[in-house]
Design a protein around this motif. Structure first.
Motif, PDB file in Angstrom:
ATOM      1  N   GLU A  68       0.106 -10.095  -8.783  1.00  0.00           N
ATOM      2  CA  GLU A  68       1.340  -9.382  -8.410  1.00  0.00           C
ATOM      3  C   GLU A  68       2.486  -9.723  -9.356  1.00  0.00           C
ATOM      4  OE1 GLU A  68       2.745  -6.531  -5.446  1.00  0.00           O
ATOM      5  OE2 GLU A  68       0.784  -7.339  -5.957  1.00  0.00           O
ATOM      6  N   SER A  71       2.279  -8.111 -12.763  1.00  0.00           N
ATOM      7  CA  SER A  71       2.160  -6.656 -12.802  1.00  0.00           C
ATOM      8  C   SER A  71       3.206  -6.047 -13.732  1.00  0.00           C
ATOM      9  CB  SER A  71       2.337  -6.068 -11.398  1.00  0.00           C
ATOM     10  OG  SER A  71       1.282  -6.459 -10.557  1.00  0.00           O
ATOM     11  N   THR A 120       5.229  -5.368  -5.945  1.00  0.00           N
ATOM     12  CA  THR A 120       5.435  -4.202  -6.801  1.00  0.00           C
ATOM     13  C   THR A 120       5.990  -3.024  -6.009  1.00  0.00           C
ATOM     14  OG1 THR A 120       3.086  -3.726  -6.453  1.00  0.00           O
ATOM     15  CG2 THR A 120       3.689  -4.779  -8.518  1.00  0.00           C
ATOM     16  N   TYR A 121       5.972  -3.086  -4.678  1.00  0.00           N
ATOM     17  CA  TYR A 121       6.612  -2.040  -3.876  1.00  0.00           C
ATOM     18  C   TYR A 121       8.128  -2.191  -3.861  1.00  0.00           C
ATOM     19  CZ  TYR A 121       2.116  -0.396  -2.092  1.00  0.00           C
ATOM     20  OH  TYR A 121       0.858   0.131  -1.984  1.00  0.00           O
ATOM     21  N   GLN A 174       7.676   1.704   1.443  1.00  0.00           N
ATOM     22  CA  GLN A 174       6.979   1.803   0.162  1.00  0.00           C
ATOM     23  C   GLN A 174       7.591   2.866  -0.749  1.00  0.00           C
ATOM     24  OE1 GLN A 174       3.017   2.507   1.643  1.00  0.00           O
ATOM     25  NE2 GLN A 174       2.461   0.337   1.581  1.00  0.00           N
ATOM     26  N   ARG A 177      11.614   2.799  -3.480  1.00  0.00           N
ATOM     27  CA  ARG A 177      11.809   2.740  -4.938  1.00  0.00           C
ATOM     28  C   ARG A 177      12.332   4.070  -5.482  1.00  0.00           C
ATOM     29  NH1 ARG A 177       5.780   1.803  -6.252  1.00  0.00           N
ATOM     30  NH2 ARG A 177       5.651   2.755  -4.188  1.00  0.00           N
ATOM     31  N   ALA A 360      -1.633   2.704 -14.246  1.00  0.00           N
ATOM     32  CA  ALA A 360      -0.995   2.589 -12.926  1.00  0.00           C
ATOM     33  C   ALA A 360      -2.036   2.403 -11.827  1.00  0.00           C
ATOM     34  CB  ALA A 360      -0.163   3.832 -12.633  1.00  0.00           C
ATOM     35  N   LYS A 361      -1.721   1.509 -10.890  1.00  0.00           N
ATOM     36  CA  LYS A 361      -2.543   1.288  -9.713  1.00  0.00           C
ATOM     37  C   LYS A 361      -2.113   2.253  -8.606  1.00  0.00           C
ATOM     38  CE  LYS A 361      -3.025  -3.645 -10.787  1.00  0.00           C
ATOM     39  NZ  LYS A 361      -2.785  -5.034 -10.295  1.00  0.00           N
ATOM     40  N   ARG A 364       1.532   3.038  -7.547  1.00  0.00           N
ATOM     41  CA  ARG A 364       2.373   2.241  -8.457  1.00  0.00           C
ATOM     42  C   ARG A 364       2.703   3.042  -9.711  1.00  0.00           C
ATOM     43  NH1 ARG A 364      -0.051  -0.508  -4.849  1.00  0.00           N
ATOM     44  NH2 ARG A 364       0.219  -2.771  -4.613  1.00  0.00           N
ATOM     45  N   ASN A 367       6.161   2.379 -11.116  1.00  0.00           N
ATOM     46  CA  ASN A 367       6.403   1.075 -11.718  1.00  0.00           C
ATOM     47  C   ASN A 367       6.153   1.047 -13.225  1.00  0.00           C
ATOM     48  OD1 ASN A 367       5.539   0.778  -8.799  1.00  0.00           O
ATOM     49  ND2 ASN A 367       6.348  -1.265  -9.169  1.00  0.00           N
TER      50      ASN A 367
END
Length: 394
Positions: A68, A71, A120-121, A174, A177, A360-361, A364, A367
């Motif tokens: 994490e 990331s 990352t959220y 979530q 962002r 990207a996951k 995500r 991000n």
């Protein structure tokens, strides 16, 4: 003696085959039972992240190295009580064996030595973590009141709203962002929940329908928006929330209380059969077992809940869509295979603006390139909601 030995060998082989078959059947059954339970009732109380001790020196924070904290892109940090605060952290670099990240934004106190949630959220609370005024409200449906956050347009004059729909086992936080970009675009926002999700009413046995019946709760949100004075809307769905958004487009849900002029999808679950098979394989099961586990999981889900997988197959439904779609999906998504997004983009190139996000996951995609993502979101809203008054100070 030879015939006796041959007979014994034959018996042993048969027993070995029988035991192997039984073990295979047990593995498939257990995998399918677990898979069906997760598919039908997965929900979590907390936004995903890790808890780590934090060192601070000036404007830099130092964190233990982990998946994490290493990331790509921004991280959010919230120290545990009795400390109060929140920070957005910039890109990482190694400082010896620990991870160093600069503080980009800070609210409240972030003391040295605090134990903190890092994710990352980025956010795990309410819009107040961003310093944004909002109201707690409920969307009234025939099966109960669904909690929601309403964030009005900053200019106070907007007639359009984005209905923001979280995913399977997810939470409204979530998507915080993306709230600054939504505010800049000039729309109001309604961050909704749906039946059997965390914090919302449990209906019957609490089974999800993977986007089908949950669409009725988003329709109720459109009624809420109409009563609040909005005259047009876009839908914004994450993971299973994307399937819900596309399910709203089905003919049986029309006419809408207010027009839906576009749909935004982040890492959407478009084909649940393929998703179940994919997840059976990604947990480490050999491909033949994973295929059988996936098939049996689907059978169990339908047996227990009556789920019709055809009703939530959005690839098959693609020819019926009639509004522009903005679509992001990451190449490292291990929850929803990216081929689903690419299949939708290939099926409707006339409607779908597709962004394949390298590295990207799941959920995500923002991000990797926050500024790029925000620009794509704001440009899409300007296109599908012409005449909207943007707020460049949002």
């Amino acid at each position: 003696m030879t015939p006796l030995l041959d007979r014994l060998r034959t018996v042993r082989k048969r027993r070995a085959v029988a035991w192997a078959g039984a073990a295979y059947a047990v593995a498939v059954l257990l995998g399918a039972l677990v898979g069906a339970e997760i598919t039908l009732r997965s929900k979590t109380r907390w936004v995903k992240g890790v808890f780590v001790p934090v060192g601070r020196r000036g404007n830099d924070l130092f964190l233990p190295a982990s998946v994490e904290t290493l990331s790509r892109g921004p991280l959010g940090l919230v120290p545990l009580r009795p400390n109060r605060g929140h920070a957005v952290l910039g890109r990482h670099q190694m400082a010896g064996t620990v991870v160093k990240r600069p503080i980009l934004q800070q609210r409240g106190t972030l003391p040295n030595g605090a134990l903190a949630w890092v994710s990352t959220y980025v956010y795990n609370g309410t819009p107040a973590q961003l310093g944004v005024k909002y109201e707690d409200t409920v969307v009234r449906t025939p099966v109960g009141d669904m909690p929601a956050w309403h964030i009005p347009p900053l200019n106070g004059e907007g007639d359009a709203i984005a209905i923001v729909i979280h995913g399977h086992g997810g939470q409204r936080a979530q998507a915080l962002r993306m709230l600054p970009a939504l505010l800049r675009s000039g729309v109001g926002s309604l961050f909704v929940t749906f039946r059997n999700a965390f914090g919302a009413p449990q209906i019957g046995k609490g089974y999800l329908t993977l986007g089908d019946v949950e669409a009725e709760d988003v329709l109720a949100a459109l009624h809420w928006a109409k009563d609040a004075g909005y005259t047009r809307a876009v839908l914004y769905g994450f993971s299973m929330g994307g399937n819900i958004a596309l399910s709203v487009l089905r003919d049986r849900h029309r006419p809408y209380p207010i027009p839906v002029t576009g749909v935004m999808l982040d890492s959407p679950a478009l084909d649940w059969r393929a998703t179940i098979r994919w997840n059976a394989q990604r947990v480490g099961l050999p491909r033949p077992i994973a295929r059988h586990v996936g098939t049996f999981t689907q059978w169990l889900v339908t047996k227990r809940s009556g789920q019709d997988f055809d009703t939530v197959d959005q690839i098959r439904a693609a020819p019926t869509f009639d509004v522009p779609i903005l679509l992001w999906h990451g190449t490292r998504d291990r929850t929803i295979p990216i081929d689903q997004a690419e299949a939708l983009a290939a099926a409707r190139p006339d409607l779908v603006e597709y962004h394949r996000v390298e590295g990207a996951k799941h959920i995500r995609t923002w991000n990797i390139d926050p500024k790029g993502y925000d620009a794509q979101l704001e440009a899409f809203i300007a296109k599908v909601l012409p005449g909207i008054k943007e707020d460049r100070h949002g």
